[in-house]
Design a protein around this motif. Structure first.
Motif, mmCIF file in Angstrom:
data_model
loop_
_atom_site.group_PDB
_atom_site.id
_atom_site.type_symbol
_atom_site.label_atom_id
_atom_site.label_comp_id
_atom_site.label_asym_id
_atom_site.label_seq_id
_atom_site.Cartn_x
_atom_site.Cartn_y
_atom_site.Cartn_z
ATOM 1 N N ARG A 150 0.825 -1.199 0.000
ATOM 2 C CA ARG A 150 0.000 0.000 0.000
ATOM 3 C C ARG A 150 0.867 1.261 0.000
ATOM 4 N NH1 ARG A 150 -5.092 1.983 1.783
ATOM 5 N NH2 ARG A 150 -5.456 3.592 0.212
ATOM 6 N N ARG A 151 1.996 1.180 0.651
ATOM 7 C CA ARG A 151 2.826 2.357 0.855
ATOM 8 C C ARG A 151 3.420 2.884 -0.446
ATOM 9 N NH1 ARG A 151 5.613 0.331 4.645
ATOM 10 N NH2 ARG A 151 7.496 -0.271 3.523
ATOM 11 N N ASP A 152 3.890 2.012 -1.302
ATOM 12 C CA ASP A 152 4.625 2.449 -2.487
ATOM 13 C C ASP A 152 3.813 3.374 -3.393
ATOM 14 O OD1 ASP A 152 6.805 1.112 -1.554
ATOM 15 O OD2 ASP A 152 6.616 -0.614 -2.904
ATOM 16 N N PRO A 153 2.577 3.020 -3.758
ATOM 17 C CA PRO A 153 1.831 3.948 -4.617
ATOM 18 C C PRO A 153 1.461 5.255 -3.922
ATOM 19 C CG PRO A 153 0.465 2.056 -4.018
ATOM 20 C CD PRO A 153 1.847 1.741 -3.595
ATOM 21 N N VAL A 154 1.169 5.197 -2.606
ATOM 22 C CA VAL A 154 0.861 6.424 -1.873
ATOM 23 C C VAL A 154 2.105 7.309 -1.788
ATOM 24 C CG1 VAL A 154 0.119 7.368 0.345
ATOM 25 C CG2 VAL A 154 -1.016 5.349 -0.577
ATOM 26 N N LEU A 155 3.257 6.699 -1.564
ATOM 27 C CA LEU A 155 4.507 7.448 -1.519
ATOM 28 C C LEU A 155 4.766 8.144 -2.849
ATOM 29 C CD1 LEU A 155 7.186 8.216 -0.168
ATOM 30 C CD2 LEU A 155 8.086 5.984 -0.862
ATOM 31 N N ALA A 156 4.565 7.446 -3.950
ATOM 32 C CA ALA A 156 4.790 8.044 -5.262
ATOM 33 C C ALA A 156 3.851 9.224 -5.495
ATOM 34 C CB ALA A 156 4.612 6.993 -6.355
ATOM 35 N N MET A 157 2.592 9.067 -5.085
ATOM 36 C CA MET A 157 1.616 10.146 -5.256
ATOM 37 C C MET A 157 1.993 11.372 -4.428
ATOM 38 S SD MET A 157 -1.090 11.598 -3.369
ATOM 39 C CE MET A 157 -1.704 10.291 -2.298
ATOM 40 N N LEU A 158 2.392 11.155 -3.168
ATOM 41 C CA LEU A 158 2.741 12.278 -2.304
ATOM 42 C C LEU A 158 4.035 12.951 -2.752
ATOM 43 C CD1 LEU A 158 1.791 10.846 1.198
ATOM 44 C CD2 LEU A 158 0.586 12.614 -0.114
ATOM 45 N N ALA A 159 4.993 12.156 -3.221
ATOM 46 C CA ALA A 159 6.230 12.746 -3.736
ATOM 47 C C ALA A 159 5.937 13.632 -4.939
ATOM 48 C CB ALA A 159 7.218 11.647 -4.104
ATOM 49 N N ASP A 160 5.014 13.220 -5.779
ATOM 50 C CA ASP A 160 4.650 14.021 -6.943
ATOM 51 C C ASP A 160 3.984 15.329 -6.511
ATOM 52 O OD1 ASP A 160 4.263 14.272 -9.909
ATOM 53 O OD2 ASP A 160 2.162 14.284 -9.289
ATOM 54 N N ARG A 161 3.087 15.243 -5.525
ATOM 55 C CA ARG A 161 2.436 16.454 -5.028
ATOM 56 C C ARG A 161 3.447 17.391 -4.356
ATOM 57 N NH1 ARG A 161 -3.270 16.796 -4.359
ATOM 58 N NH2 ARG A 161 -4.368 15.023 -5.289
ATOM 59 N N PHE A 162 4.399 16.798 -3.643
ATOM 60 C CA PHE A 162 5.393 17.626 -2.958
ATOM 61 C C PHE A 162 6.291 18.349 -3.955
ATOM 62 C CE2 PHE A 162 9.468 18.141 -0.603
ATOM 63 C CZ PHE A 162 8.999 18.992 0.386
ATOM 64 N N SER A 163 6.565 17.709 -5.074
ATOM 65 C CA SER A 163 7.432 18.343 -6.072
ATOM 66 C C SER A 163 6.840 19.655 -6.574
ATOM 67 C CB SER A 163 7.682 17.395 -7.243
ATOM 68 O OG SER A 163 6.488 17.174 -7.981
ATOM 69 N N ALA A 164 5.508 19.770 -6.518
ATOM 70 C CA ALA A 164 4.866 21.009 -6.963
ATOM 71 C C ALA A 164 5.169 22.176 -6.033
ATOM 72 C CB ALA A 164 3.358 20.800 -7.076
ATOM 73 N N CYS A 165 5.609 21.876 -4.807
ATOM 74 C CA CYS A 165 5.977 22.949 -3.869
ATOM 75 C C CYS A 165 7.291 23.613 -4.262
ATOM 76 C CB CYS A 165 6.113 22.394 -2.452
ATOM 77 S SG CYS A 165 4.586 21.741 -1.740
ATOM 78 N N ARG A 166 8.117 22.923 -5.059
ATOM 79 C CA ARG A 166 9.423 23.441 -5.501
ATOM 80 C C ARG A 166 10.265 23.889 -4.301
ATOM 81 N NH1 ARG A 166 9.206 23.745 -10.947
ATOM 82 N NH2 ARG A 166 7.135 23.914 -11.919
#
Length: 235
Positions: free
Chosen positions: A185-201
């Protein structure tokens, strides 16, 4: 000894900052105002049980632990703790700067440093030691909740000395975003959150603030009662 209220000394991003908005919206809770917040657009469509996944960190607000939750020692009060934190913040010190990333720590997903920071370990150690006189001793039930048999010998020493096992050399800076998840469960959630965090620059993050959080009772969430910017030392 009364168990409540409990207090903690945390790093919390400045109100209104990009990191603060990122974390508080994901948790659905603003610890500065004590208010529920809507989750980011599309989050419940993408992860329908997101509210459940964030239930544990929502209780504490978006933060990184510097001095773990404690009941006040006999004879100490909130005003004294707040004054001590203000004095601590006013004392010049090296300000740690990290490169924040979204990663996994002990099965949780959190904002963590990309690389170790000796200055950050020192800041946390200073908070642990300098505010320890405010901490009531651990009860046997408090100690048992930390599962001491599963800790290392050094972590048990920290638990008995400082009331928290992950102190000093075992400190791990993390701003928790989810509860513990299994790997599948963790891996796809981690990928999603990392993508959202990247938008913070957000490529660098000074750990330049402390806050006192208070929890009124076992059913309530932690809420900020005072926060300060740390004074940098002159170089």
């Amino acid at each position: 000894m009364a168990d409540f209220p409990r207090y903690a000394i945390y790093y919390a991003p400045a109100p209104g900052s990009g990191l603060e908005r990122f974390g508080t919206r994901l948790l659905g809770y603003d610890a500065y105002g004590g208010e529920d917040l809507p989750f980011p657009d599309g989050m419940l469509q993408e992860v329908p049980d997101w509210r459940e996944l964030t239930g544990d960190p929502r209780k504490y607000g978006f933060h990184a632990t510097l001095k773990a939750p404690l009941a006040l020692a006999p004879g100490r009060n909130e005003a004294e703790l707040v004054a001590a934190c203000a004095a601590f913040a006013a004392t010049p010190r090296a300000i740690p700067v990290i490169s924040p990333v979204v990663g996994s720590i002990s099965g949780f997903i959190a904002v963590i440093p990309a690389d170790p920071s000796p200055e950050l370990i020192r800041l946390a150690a200073d908070c642990v030691s300098e505010f320890d006189s405010f901490r009531a001793p651990l009860t046997e039930s408090d100690r048992a909740r930390r599962n001491p048999s599963e800790l290392t010998a050094r972590q048990r020493e920290h638990l008995d000395r400082w009331g928290y096992p992950y102190a000093m050399e075992d400190f791990r800076f993390h701003m928790t975003l989810t509860g513990r998840l299994d790997a599948a469960r963790r891996d796809p959630v981690l990928a999603m959150l990392a993508d959202r965090f990247s938008a913070c620059r957000l490529t660098t993050l000074p750990i330049d603030r402390i806050a006192v959080f208070r929890q009124e009772n076992a059913a309530s969430r932690f809420r900020v009662v005072g926060h300060w910017q740390l004074r940098p030392s002159h170089t």
